[in-house]
Design an enzyme around this catalytic site. Sequence first.
Site, PDB file in Angstrom:
ATOM      1  N   ASP A 153       0.839  -1.208   0.000  1.00 26.48           N
ATOM      2  CA  ASP A 153       0.000   0.000   0.000  1.00 26.48           C
ATOM      3  C   ASP A 153       0.869   1.251   0.000  1.00 26.48           C
ATOM      4  O   ASP A 153       0.588   2.233  -0.701  1.00 26.48           O
ATOM      5  CB  ASP A 153      -0.923  -0.002   1.220  1.00 26.48           C
ATOM      6  CG  ASP A 153      -1.834  -1.216   1.251  1.00 26.48           C
ATOM      7  OD1 ASP A 153      -2.075  -1.750   2.354  1.00 26.48           O
ATOM      8  OD2 ASP A 153      -2.270  -1.657   0.176  1.00 26.48           O
ATOM      9  N   HIS A 180      -5.321  -3.542   5.497  1.00 25.13           N
ATOM     10  CA  HIS A 180      -4.905  -3.844   4.128  1.00 25.13           C
ATOM     11  C   HIS A 180      -6.085  -4.424   3.354  1.00 25.13           C
ATOM     12  O   HIS A 180      -6.091  -5.570   2.929  1.00 25.13           O
ATOM     13  CB  HIS A 180      -3.722  -4.825   4.095  1.00 25.13           C
ATOM     14  CG  HIS A 180      -3.336  -5.184   2.699  1.00 25.13           C
ATOM     15  ND1 HIS A 180      -2.802  -4.270   1.815  1.00 25.13           N
ATOM     16  CD2 HIS A 180      -3.483  -6.340   2.009  1.00 25.13           C
ATOM     17  CE1 HIS A 180      -2.630  -4.852   0.656  1.00 25.13           C
ATOM     18  NE2 HIS A 180      -3.028  -6.110   0.736  1.00 25.13           N
ATOM     19  N   MET A 233       4.317  -7.206  -5.056  1.00 21.30           N
ATOM     20  CA  MET A 233       4.254  -7.677  -3.660  1.00 21.30           C
ATOM     21  C   MET A 233       5.594  -8.245  -3.227  1.00 21.30           C
ATOM     22  O   MET A 233       6.049  -8.007  -2.108  1.00 21.30           O
ATOM     23  CB  MET A 233       3.165  -8.735  -3.489  1.00 21.30           C
ATOM     24  CG  MET A 233       3.072  -9.249  -2.054  1.00 21.30           C
ATOM     25  SD  MET A 233       2.722  -7.919  -0.877  1.00 21.30           S
ATOM     26  CE  MET A 233       4.019  -8.142   0.334  1.00 21.30           C
TER      27      MET A 233
HETATM   28  N1  LIG Z   1      -0.222  -8.478   1.883  1.00 18.87           N
HETATM   29  C1  LIG Z   1      -0.290  -8.086   0.617  1.00 18.87           C
HETATM   30  O1  LIG Z   1      -0.107  -6.888   0.293  1.00 18.87           O
HETATM   31  C2  LIG Z   1      -0.568  -9.107  -0.475  1.00 18.87           C
HETATM   32  C3  LIG Z   1      -0.253  -8.793  -1.811  1.00 18.87           C
HETATM   33  C4  LIG Z   1      -0.496  -9.764  -2.802  1.00 18.87           C
HETATM   34  C5  LIG Z   1      -1.033 -11.006  -2.453  1.00 18.87           C
HETATM   35  N2  LIG Z   1      -1.312 -11.265  -1.162  1.00 18.87           N
HETATM   36  C6  LIG Z   1      -1.822 -12.585  -0.740  1.00 18.87           C
HETATM   37  O2  LIG Z   1      -0.740 -13.521  -0.724  1.00 18.87           O
HETATM   38  C7  LIG Z   1      -1.252 -14.859  -0.873  1.00 18.87           C
HETATM   39  C8  LIG Z   1      -0.453 -15.607  -1.912  1.00 18.87           C
HETATM   40  O3  LIG Z   1      -0.658 -15.016  -3.172  1.00 18.87           O
HETATM   41  P1  LIG Z   1       0.076 -15.662  -4.474  1.00 18.87           P
HETATM   42  O4  LIG Z   1      -0.304 -14.820  -5.626  1.00 18.87           O
HETATM   43  O5  LIG Z   1       1.499 -15.906  -4.168  1.00 18.87           O
HETATM   44  O6  LIG Z   1      -0.692 -17.087  -4.559  1.00 18.87           O
HETATM   45  P2  LIG Z   1      -0.154 -18.417  -5.269  1.00 18.87           P
HETATM   46  O7  LIG Z   1      -1.330 -19.339  -5.334  1.00 18.87           O
HETATM   47  O8  LIG Z   1       0.593 -18.077  -6.492  1.00 18.87           O
HETATM   48  O9  LIG Z   1       0.915 -18.989  -4.220  1.00 18.87           O
HETATM   49  C9  LIG Z   1       0.506 -19.451  -2.968  1.00 18.87           C
HETATM   50  C10 LIG Z   1       1.443 -20.569  -2.566  1.00 18.87           C
HETATM   51  O10 LIG Z   1       1.057 -21.038  -1.278  1.00 18.87           O
HETATM   52  C11 LIG Z   1       1.220 -22.450  -1.280  1.00 18.87           C
HETATM   53  N3  LIG Z   1       0.456 -23.062  -0.190  1.00 18.87           N
HETATM   54  C12 LIG Z   1      -0.870 -23.321  -0.145  1.00 18.87           C
HETATM   55  N4  LIG Z   1      -1.178 -23.915   1.027  1.00 18.87           N
HETATM   56  C13 LIG Z   1      -0.009 -23.995   1.731  1.00 18.87           C
HETATM   57  C14 LIG Z   1       0.333 -24.508   3.006  1.00 18.87           C
HETATM   58  N5  LIG Z   1      -0.588 -25.066   3.819  1.00 18.87           N
HETATM   59  N6  LIG Z   1       1.635 -24.430   3.402  1.00 18.87           N
HETATM   60  C15 LIG Z   1       2.573 -23.886   2.595  1.00 18.87           C
HETATM   61  N7  LIG Z   1       2.314 -23.393   1.361  1.00 18.87           N
HETATM   62  C16 LIG Z   1       1.030 -23.454   0.957  1.00 18.87           C
HETATM   63  C17 LIG Z   1       0.741 -22.884  -2.662  1.00 18.87           C
HETATM   64  O11 LIG Z   1       1.207 -24.180  -2.962  1.00 18.87           O
HETATM   65  C18 LIG Z   1       1.371 -21.783  -3.525  1.00 18.87           C
HETATM   66  O12 LIG Z   1       2.655 -22.142  -3.956  1.00 18.87           O
HETATM   67  C19 LIG Z   1      -2.731 -14.673  -1.213  1.00 18.87           C
HETATM   68  O13 LIG Z   1      -3.509 -14.855  -0.054  1.00 18.87           O
HETATM   69  C20 LIG Z   1      -2.832 -13.209  -1.664  1.00 18.87           C
HETATM   70  O14 LIG Z   1      -4.116 -12.669  -1.454  1.00 18.87           O
HETATM   71  C21 LIG Z   1      -1.095 -10.347  -0.162  1.00 18.87           C
HETATM   72  O1  LIG Z   2      -5.494  -7.412  -4.006  1.00 20.78           O
HETATM   73  C1  LIG Z   2      -5.181  -8.548  -3.615  1.00 20.78           C
HETATM   74  O2  LIG Z   2      -5.994  -9.477  -3.434  1.00 20.78           O
HETATM   75  C2  LIG Z   2      -3.739  -8.839  -3.342  1.00 20.78           C
HETATM   76  C3  LIG Z   2      -3.108  -7.822  -2.415  1.00 20.78           C
HETATM   77  O3  LIG Z   2      -3.775  -7.710  -1.193  1.00 20.78           O
HETATM   78  C4  LIG Z   2      -2.877  -6.477  -3.079  1.00 20.78           C
HETATM   79  O4  LIG Z   2      -3.124  -5.445  -2.414  1.00 20.78           O
HETATM   80  O5  LIG Z   2      -2.413  -6.480  -4.217  1.00 20.78           O
END
Ligand SMILES: NC(=O)c1ccc[n+]([C@@H]2O[C@H](COP(=O)([O-])OP(=O)(O)OC[C@H]3O[C@@H](n4cnc5c(N)ncnc54)[C@H](O)[C@@H]3O)[C@@H](O)[C@H]2O)c1
Ligand SMILES: O=C(O)C[C@H](O)C(=O)O
Length: 334
Positions: A153, A180, A233
């Site tokens: 953010d 967030h 991210m």
């Molecule tokens: N905080 C932020 O600003 C922010 C930003 C972007 C995404 N996110 C969040 O981050 C998370 C991941 O996003 P992504 O795009 O990398 O998803 P993705 O599906 O590409 O990757 C997620 C990974 O987690 C693994 N996984 C699932 N269950 C698991 C477990 N029990 N133990 C270990 N690993 C496990 C999967 O195998 C996969 O490799 C989502 O919840 C998304 O909303 C947060």
């Molecule tokens: O928007 C989402 O679901 C992923 C993450 O929280 C973001 O802000 O990009």
Amino acid sequence: MVKGKLELVICGAAGGIGQPLSLLLKQSDLISHLALFDVVNAPGVAADLSHINTKSTVTGHGKDQMDEAMKGAHTVVIPAGVPRKPGMSRDDLFKINAGIVRDLAEGVAKNCPGANVLVISNPVNSTVPIVCEVLKQHGVFNPRKVFGVSTLDAVRASRFSFETNSSIPPSSRVTVVGGHSGTTIVPLLSQLPNNFVGSLSKEELEKLTYRIQFGGDEVVKAKDGAGSATLSMAFAGARFTLAVLQATVGGKTGLIESTYVNLAADADATREFKAKTGLEYFAQDVEFGPEGVQRIVPLPTLSAYEQGLLEVAVKELKVNITKGTAFITDNSKI
Ligand SMILES: NC(=O)c1ccc[n+]([C@@H]2O[C@H](COP(=O)([O-])OP(=O)(O)OC[C@H]3O[C@@H](n4cnc5c(N)ncnc54)[C@H](O)[C@@H]3O)[C@@H](O)[C@H]2O)c1
Ligand SMILES: O=C(O)C[C@H](O)C(=O)O
């Protein structure tokens, strides 16, 4: 298990965020051992990264190897879980990600109870309370060591402000408080120099604020079912993680980032705010120190516009926090 001076574990390391985040952290000399844990593909990602000629050893740990990955870890970063698809809110991820984050927090309590825990998995407003409640149940909760990673953010706020007015360097840090997700994200643009906010019309300020609040949706829409922000991210996650490491083991002082924490991390500084809002968790500027949170920086004077945003954010945060807390306290396994 290869042991170095500082082990950092990434849970979800083979994912869209996990892989680039692992790559960025592989470049840090502060890390001796990078343990990559995922339910799929971790050994392959680890083998690949292990060929990079930097200091850290990289190991991969699969589905049944969480304990060995986490044993003795200094810091655990959690991007594990499913991302959004178009039309979904971050809260829609709760039903799947809550259990994933709970189980990982159990692993922390068992294997590295004193570790810093950096939660990326959504919905962050609820998954951080889940981690805290699990650690509390095991008697190992330290509010100064659990962080919701809301840095993206702040990264968006800097970039979008620069696009609006190039007198604000894109590298400038913007304080973003609240949480967030959507309207819980409150960027304090009034704190930017050169009378930035004064240079904007009411419509321009509202448009910029909205873009920061819904930047995630912009990426989810553009990716059209292929997930959400991963590369930006990973950039933001690495910036935050390295700030924590530089303060806790690198001896650096004065490092500040906005992050979503349990306000007990600095009870004195937040007592009045907590009494006024009733919130136990809130994203605020935090100065890092050897033990994680050194202090929570008091909120600056908000503009009337920002005060209005904050009131909306507080209402939604209460619901998010209650949902995360209740997932553990109402379903206690211990
Ligand atoms: N905080 C932020 O600003 C922010 C930003 C972007 C995404 N996110 C969040 O981050 C998370 C991941 O996003 P992504 O795009 O990398 O998803 P993705 O599906 O590409 O990757 C997620 C990974 O987690 C693994 N996984 C699932 N269950 C698991 C477990 N029990 N133990 C270990 N690993 C496990 C999967 O195998 C996969 O490799 C989502 O919840 C998304 O909303 C947060
Ligand atoms: O928007 C989402 O679901 C992923 C993450 O929280 C973001 O802000 O990009």
